[in-house]
Write a protein that holds these residues in place. Structure first.
Motif, PDB file in Angstrom:
ATOM      1  N   LYS A   1      41.416  24.596  28.699  1.00 20.31           N
ATOM      2  CA  LYS A   1      40.569  25.678  29.193  1.00 20.31           C
ATOM      3  C   LYS A   1      41.165  26.161  30.497  1.00 20.31           C
ATOM      4  N   GLY A   2      41.032  27.462  30.724  1.00 17.90           N
ATOM      5  CA  GLY A   2      41.575  28.020  31.952  1.00 17.90           C
ATOM      6  C   GLY A   2      41.071  29.420  32.197  1.00 17.90           C
ATOM      7  N   VAL A   3      41.686  30.073  33.185  1.00 16.23           N
ATOM      8  CA  VAL A   3      41.333  31.431  33.579  1.00 16.23           C
ATOM      9  C   VAL A   3      42.601  32.279  33.556  1.00 16.23           C
ATOM     10  N   ILE A   4      42.518  33.449  32.949  1.00 13.50           N
ATOM     11  CA  ILE A   4      43.662  34.363  32.981  1.00 13.50           C
ATOM     12  C   ILE A   4      43.783  34.873  34.409  1.00 13.50           C
TER      13      ILE A   4
ATOM     14  N   PRO B   1      54.506  42.767  33.046  1.00 15.84           N
ATOM     15  CA  PRO B   1      54.971  43.562  31.897  1.00 15.84           C
ATOM     16  C   PRO B   1      55.345  42.739  30.660  1.00 15.84           C
ATOM     17  N   SER B   2      55.869  41.529  30.852  1.00 10.84           N
ATOM     18  CA  SER B   2      56.312  40.746  29.698  1.00 10.84           C
ATOM     19  C   SER B   2      55.549  39.452  29.482  1.00 10.84           C
TER      20      SER B   2
ATOM     21  N   ARG C   1      47.876  23.686  38.358  1.00 14.16           N
ATOM     22  CA  ARG C   1      48.777  23.909  37.226  1.00 14.16           C
ATOM     23  C   ARG C   1      48.570  25.283  36.621  1.00 14.16           C
ATOM     24  N   LYS C   2      49.673  25.996  36.448  1.00 15.34           N
ATOM     25  CA  LYS C   2      49.646  27.314  35.818  1.00 15.34           C
ATOM     26  C   LYS C   2      50.659  27.319  34.689  1.00 15.34           C
ATOM     27  N   VAL C   3      50.323  28.036  33.627  1.00 14.42           N
ATOM     28  CA  VAL C   3      51.249  28.197  32.511  1.00 14.42           C
ATOM     29  C   VAL C   3      51.436  29.686  32.256  1.00 14.42           C
ATOM     30  N   SER C   4      52.593  30.032  31.745  1.00 17.17           N
ATOM     31  CA  SER C   4      52.855  31.436  31.427  1.00 17.17           C
ATOM     32  C   SER C   4      53.317  31.543  29.979  1.00 17.17           C
ATOM     33  N   TYR C   5      52.907  32.628  29.358  1.00 15.45           N
ATOM     34  CA  TYR C   5      53.285  32.908  27.978  1.00 15.45           C
ATOM     35  C   TYR C   5      53.606  34.384  27.845  1.00 15.45           C
ATOM     36  N   SER C   6      54.390  34.714  26.852  1.00 12.97           N
ATOM     37  CA  SER C   6      54.693  36.119  26.597  1.00 12.97           C
ATOM     38  C   SER C   6      53.698  36.672  25.578  1.00 12.97           C
ATOM     39  N   TYR C   7      53.619  37.976  25.529  1.00 11.91           N
ATOM     40  CA  TYR C   7      52.712  38.622  24.580  1.00 11.91           C
ATOM     41  C   TYR C   7      53.183  38.403  23.141  1.00 11.91           C
ATOM     42  N   SER C   8      54.486  38.211  22.968  1.00 14.72           N
ATOM     43  CA  SER C   8      54.999  37.940  21.621  1.00 14.72           C
ATOM     44  C   SER C   8      54.579  36.548  21.143  1.00 14.72           C
TER      45      SER C   8
END
Length: 78
Positions: free
Chosen positions: A37-40, A45-46, A58-65
């Motif tokens: 669980k988290g918060v956007i 742009p990518s 802790r933060k995670v990043s993901y692409s829209y693809s």
């Protein structure tokens, strides 16, 4: 051309939910699925960034693809 429109609609949908809580289901490979669980936190742009609840910094990043290919699934809190 159609793929670009789909990615744009995914990006706009995620941008509308910035600051809201989400349930994140991510494919970790080899039949592992991580559920957090988290918060956007922010969109770029990518990619987009999610701050996880269980770890303070802790933060995670993901692409829209990743969302398009269902490597990552987001369930928005109502």
């Amino acid at each position: 051309m159609e793929g670009r429109n789909v990615l744009l609609s995914i990006k706009k949908d995620i941008e509308r939910h910035v600051g809201q809580k989400v349930v994140l289901k991510a494919n970790g490979g080899r039949r592992k699925i991580f559920v957090n669980k988290g918060v956007i936190e922010k969109t770029y742009p990518s990619i987009f960034i999610i701050r996880l609840d269980n770890d303070t910094q802790r933060k995670v990043s993901y692409s829209y693809s990743d969302v398009l290919t269902k490597t990552v699934q987001l369930d928005f809190a109502k």
